[in-house]
Design a protein around this motif. Structure first.
Motif, PDB file in Angstrom:
ATOM      1  N   MET A 199      39.902  37.968  59.047  1.00 52.94           N
ATOM      2  CA  MET A 199      38.904  38.007  60.112  1.00 52.94           C
ATOM      3  C   MET A 199      38.881  36.690  60.885  1.00 52.94           C
ATOM      4  SD  MET A 199      35.731  40.225  58.513  1.00 52.94           S
ATOM      5  CE  MET A 199      34.901  40.431  60.106  1.00 52.94           C
ATOM      6  N   LYS A 200      39.051  35.589  60.193  1.00 47.67           N
ATOM      7  CA  LYS A 200      39.128  34.301  60.892  1.00 47.67           C
ATOM      8  C   LYS A 200      40.367  34.242  61.781  1.00 47.67           C
ATOM      9  CE  LYS A 200      36.563  31.346  57.683  1.00 47.67           C
ATOM     10  NZ  LYS A 200      36.674  30.240  56.700  1.00 47.67           N
ATOM     11  N   ARG A 201      41.451  34.862  61.322  1.00 55.65           N
ATOM     12  CA  ARG A 201      42.660  34.904  62.149  1.00 55.65           C
ATOM     13  C   ARG A 201      42.399  35.689  63.433  1.00 55.65           C
ATOM     14  NH1 ARG A 201      46.853  37.198  57.970  1.00 55.65           N
ATOM     15  NH2 ARG A 201      48.106  37.471  59.872  1.00 55.65           N
ATOM     16  N   LEU A 202      41.617  36.756  63.352  1.00 55.07           N
ATOM     17  CA  LEU A 202      41.255  37.504  64.554  1.00 55.07           C
ATOM     18  C   LEU A 202      40.432  36.641  65.512  1.00 55.07           C
ATOM     19  CD1 LEU A 202      40.295  41.020  63.100  1.00 55.07           C
ATOM     20  CD2 LEU A 202      42.297  40.460  64.479  1.00 55.07           C
ATOM     21  N   VAL A 203      39.472  35.918  64.959  1.00 52.71           N
ATOM     22  CA  VAL A 203      38.635  35.049  65.800  1.00 52.71           C
ATOM     23  C   VAL A 203      39.490  33.965  66.457  1.00 52.71           C
ATOM     24  CG1 VAL A 203      36.691  33.431  65.807  1.00 52.71           C
ATOM     25  CG2 VAL A 203      36.558  35.518  64.430  1.00 52.71           C
ATOM     26  N   ALA A 204      40.430  33.402  65.680  1.00 50.99           N
ATOM     27  CA  ALA A 204      41.330  32.388  66.239  1.00 50.99           C
ATOM     28  C   ALA A 204      42.202  32.966  67.350  1.00 50.99           C
ATOM     29  CB  ALA A 204      42.203  31.794  65.135  1.00 50.99           C
ATOM     30  N   ALA A 205      42.483  34.259  67.274  1.00 45.90           N
ATOM     31  CA  ALA A 205      43.316  34.918  68.278  1.00 45.90           C
ATOM     32  C   ALA A 205      42.516  35.342  69.511  1.00 45.90           C
ATOM     33  CB  ALA A 205      44.007  36.133  67.668  1.00 45.90           C
ATOM     34  N   GLY A 206      41.196  35.082  69.505  1.00 49.70           N
ATOM     35  CA  GLY A 206      40.394  35.348  70.692  1.00 49.70           C
ATOM     36  C   GLY A 206      39.594  36.628  70.654  1.00 49.70           C
ATOM     37  N   SER A 207      39.319  37.169  69.469  1.00 53.56           N
ATOM     38  CA  SER A 207      38.597  38.439  69.361  1.00 53.56           C
ATOM     39  C   SER A 207      37.152  38.341  69.815  1.00 53.56           C
ATOM     40  CB  SER A 207      38.626  38.937  67.910  1.00 53.56           C
ATOM     41  OG  SER A 207      37.875  38.062  67.073  1.00 53.56           O
ATOM     42  N   GLY A 208      36.560  37.146  69.753  1.00 52.65           N
ATOM     43  CA  GLY A 208      35.126  37.033  69.935  1.00 52.65           C
ATOM     44  C   GLY A 208      34.407  37.421  68.655  1.00 52.65           C
ATOM     45  N   PRO A 209      33.104  37.709  68.715  1.00 53.74           N
ATOM     46  CA  PRO A 209      32.361  38.066  67.498  1.00 53.74           C
ATOM     47  C   PRO A 209      32.864  39.368  66.902  1.00 53.74           C
ATOM     48  CG  PRO A 209      31.008  38.401  69.448  1.00 53.74           C
ATOM     49  CD  PRO A 209      32.238  37.682  69.907  1.00 53.74           C
ATOM     50  N   VAL A 210      33.001  39.398  65.568  1.00 50.90           N
ATOM     51  CA  VAL A 210      33.532  40.577  64.879  1.00 50.90           C
ATOM     52  C   VAL A 210      32.736  40.845  63.611  1.00 50.90           C
ATOM     53  CG1 VAL A 210      35.894  40.387  65.757  1.00 50.90           C
ATOM     54  CG2 VAL A 210      35.253  39.122  63.701  1.00 50.90           C
ATOM     55  N   PHE A 211      32.711  42.137  63.218  1.00 50.42           N
ATOM     56  CA  PHE A 211      32.127  42.501  61.928  1.00 50.42           C
ATOM     57  C   PHE A 211      33.007  43.535  61.264  1.00 50.42           C
ATOM     58  CE2 PHE A 211      30.469  46.195  64.136  1.00 50.42           C
ATOM     59  CZ  PHE A 211      30.233  47.151  63.167  1.00 50.42           C
ATOM     60  N   GLN A 212      32.822  43.670  59.944  1.00 51.20           N
ATOM     61  CA  GLN A 212      33.607  44.633  59.172  1.00 51.20           C
ATOM     62  C   GLN A 212      32.798  45.103  57.970  1.00 51.20           C
ATOM     63  OE1 GLN A 212      38.052  45.133  57.167  1.00 51.20           O
ATOM     64  NE2 GLN A 212      37.487  43.150  57.975  1.00 51.20           N
ATOM     65  N   ILE A 213      32.883  46.400  57.696  1.00 49.81           N
ATOM     66  CA  ILE A 213      32.335  46.990  56.472  1.00 49.81           C
ATOM     67  C   ILE A 213      33.528  47.464  55.670  1.00 49.81           C
ATOM     68  CG2 ILE A 213      30.915  48.821  55.488  1.00 49.81           C
ATOM     69  CD1 ILE A 213      29.334  48.814  58.147  1.00 49.81           C
ATOM     70  N   CYS A 214      33.730  46.913  54.474  1.00 52.51           N
ATOM     71  CA  CYS A 214      34.967  47.223  53.754  1.00 52.51           C
ATOM     72  C   CYS A 214      34.771  47.120  52.243  1.00 52.51           C
ATOM     73  CB  CYS A 214      36.088  46.273  54.185  1.00 52.51           C
ATOM     74  SG  CYS A 214      35.740  44.534  53.829  1.00 52.51           S
ATOM     75  N   LYS A 215      35.742  47.656  51.526  1.00 52.85           N
ATOM     76  CA  LYS A 215      35.785  47.530  50.075  1.00 52.85           C
ATOM     77  C   LYS A 215      36.444  46.203  49.697  1.00 52.85           C
ATOM     78  CE  LYS A 215      34.095  51.547  48.785  1.00 52.85           C
ATOM     79  NZ  LYS A 215      32.838  51.653  47.983  1.00 52.85           N
ATOM     80  N   VAL A 216      35.868  45.541  48.705  1.00 58.57           N
ATOM     81  CA  VAL A 216      36.464  44.330  48.149  1.00 58.57           C
ATOM     82  C   VAL A 216      36.486  44.471  46.633  1.00 58.57           C
ATOM     83  CG1 VAL A 216      35.781  42.854  50.078  1.00 58.57           C
ATOM     84  CG2 VAL A 216      34.247  43.110  48.132  1.00 58.57           C
ATOM     85  N   PHE A 217      37.301  43.628  45.983  1.00 63.92           N
ATOM     86  CA  PHE A 217      37.584  43.832  44.563  1.00 63.92           C
ATOM     87  C   PHE A 217      37.591  42.500  43.827  1.00 63.92           C
ATOM     88  CE2 PHE A 217      39.616  46.869  47.297  1.00 63.92           C
ATOM     89  CZ  PHE A 217      39.372  48.100  46.717  1.00 63.92           C
ATOM     90  N   ARG A 218      36.867  42.435  42.730  1.00 66.35           N
ATOM     91  CA  ARG A 218      36.826  41.222  41.919  1.00 66.35           C
ATOM     92  C   ARG A 218      36.841  41.599  40.443  1.00 66.35           C
ATOM     93  NH1 ARG A 218      32.334  37.625  45.378  1.00 66.35           N
ATOM     94  NH2 ARG A 218      33.493  37.772  47.352  1.00 66.35           N
ATOM     95  N   GLN A 219      37.764  40.994  39.708  1.00 70.29           N
ATOM     96  CA  GLN A 219      37.869  41.291  38.283  1.00 70.29           C
ATOM     97  C   GLN A 219      36.662  40.763  37.513  1.00 70.29           C
ATOM     98  OE1 GLN A 219      41.450  41.178  35.949  1.00 70.29           O
ATOM     99  NE2 GLN A 219      42.628  40.467  37.723  1.00 70.29           N
ATOM    100  N   ASP A 220      36.373  41.437  36.410  1.00 73.54           N
ATOM    101  CA  ASP A 220      35.356  40.975  35.443  1.00 73.54           C
ATOM    102  C   ASP A 220      33.964  40.883  36.037  1.00 73.54           C
ATOM    103  OD1 ASP A 220      37.401  40.696  33.545  1.00 73.54           O
ATOM    104  OD2 ASP A 220      37.857  38.678  34.267  1.00 73.54           O
ATOM    105  N   GLU A 221      33.705  41.648  37.108  1.00 75.83           N
ATOM    106  CA  GLU A 221      32.362  41.665  37.675  1.00 75.83           C
ATOM    107  C   GLU A 221      31.793  43.068  37.529  1.00 75.83           C
ATOM    108  OE1 GLU A 221      31.537  39.838  41.355  1.00 75.83           O
ATOM    109  OE2 GLU A 221      32.711  38.038  40.946  1.00 75.83           O
ATOM    110  N   ALA A 222      31.271  43.360  36.349  1.00 71.79           N
ATOM    111  CA  ALA A 222      30.657  44.660  36.079  1.00 71.79           C
ATOM    112  C   ALA A 222      29.328  44.434  35.375  1.00 71.79           C
ATOM    113  CB  ALA A 222      31.579  45.520  35.220  1.00 71.79           C
ATOM    114  N   GLY A 223      28.292  45.051  35.874  1.00 73.66           N
ATOM    115  CA  GLY A 223      26.976  44.878  35.285  1.00 73.66           C
ATOM    116  C   GLY A 223      25.928  45.564  36.143  1.00 73.66           C
TER     117      GLY A 223
END
Length: 312
Positions: free
Chosen positions: A68-92
């Protein structure tokens, strides 16, 4: 018989869909562009406290921050995203290794402007509430009568034992601060107020700019937002200096090795984007599942996921 049925009640899934629509409307009204970036990358977050899932010689993202920072550096202007992310050992109760993140970047914003916008967004979902803005340093002084930046480590170790029962003999300074902030400071915030904790110690700047406070001590332009006893968001007035960012990546990997973890490939594409020129901007990541938990009055993240880690 397998546990094939959804984890969340149908009404919670309906509420979840309504919240996602509200989030999209919020940003559309502000002319913030919705984007998609890859969830699998040849690079990984070097943060010593995050562990990525490997997919062959690539990694599932722990955050969409770098592309996303690469998009901003390329001139996208303000951006948002709703997405899946993944992290090990984070269950609770509040964690699932696969979860949904809302992340956005605002060129020209400071950290203060961004947390004000984040509070406005959260208020659209939860209703308006009073907001407390407090520095990391003042939170420690108020609740523990100790300065987290200037106090000696023996004092911090003693506080760890007194307030949590932890034997902190082998703890580093950061270990002590992390334990105290999570076990003592955060639970002390008023659950019915939005709390913005800002100006984290410079050692915890992550990808934020550093500055000096009114006493000349080094701190960072990093903030977190808390509500109903949960951390909802983590934001930065973003570091744009290429060499400093590279040094931080290298320091992360050195600490990873010290902790017995593998060093991870540094994102050269991000560094090239910074070198080309990332505009002055602020960015934030918000845990969307936790926001839905609050809206549904749920105490367990499973209650707002179609299928949790255990029956995915």
């Amino acid at each position: 018989m397998t546990t094939w049925k959804p984890t969340a009640p149908l009404q919670n899934l309906i509420t979840r869909a309504q919240i996602i629509n509200k989030v999209r409307n919020f940003f559309q009204q502000r002319q913030v562009l919705e984007v998609e970036t890859p969830i699998i990358s040849q690079f990984a977050a070097t943060d010593p406290h995050l562990d990525s899932f490997r997919v062959n010689d690539h990694f599932l993202q722990t955050s969409p921050e770098f592309p996303m920072k690469r998009l901003v550096a390329a001139g996208s202007g303000p951006v948002f995203q709703i997405c899946k992310v993944f992290r090990q050992d984070e269950a609770g109760r509040r964690h699932n290794p696969e979860f949904t993140m809302l992340e956005w970047y605002q060129p020209g914003y400071t950290d203060q402007q961004l947390w004000q916008e984040a509070i406005a967004l959260i208020s659209c979902i939860t209703g308006a509430h009073p907001t407390q803005v407090i520095s990391y340093r003042d939170a420690f002084i108020s609740q523990l009568q100790v300065d987290p930046i200037t106090s000696d480590i023996s004092t911090l170790k003693k506080l760890c034992y007194e307030h949590t029962g932890a034997i902190a003999d082998d703890f580093s300074r950061e270990d002590c601060l992390d334990l105290l902030i999570s076990m003592v400071i955060e639970p002390g915030f008023n659950p019915d107020e939005f709390t913005v904790l800002h100006r984290f110690p410079a050692s915890q700047a992550a990808l934020a700019k550093k500055t000096t406070d009114e006493d000349g001590e080094m701190v960072s332009h990093r903030f977190e937002i808390f509500f109903k006893g949960m951390e909802l968001a983590n934001g930065y007035w973003e570091l744009t200096n290429t060499s400093e960012q590279e040094e931080r990546f290298e320091a992360d990997n050195q600490l990873r090795l010290k902790l017995g973890k593998q060093a991870l490939p540094v994102d050269r594409l991000l560094l090239d984007a910074l070198e080309a020129g990332l505009p002055d901007c602020a960015g934030i990541a918000l845990g969307l599942d936790r926001l839905v938990m609050i809206a549904c009055n749920s105490s367990n993240i499973k209650e707002v996921l179609s299928f949790s880690w255990e029956n995915a």
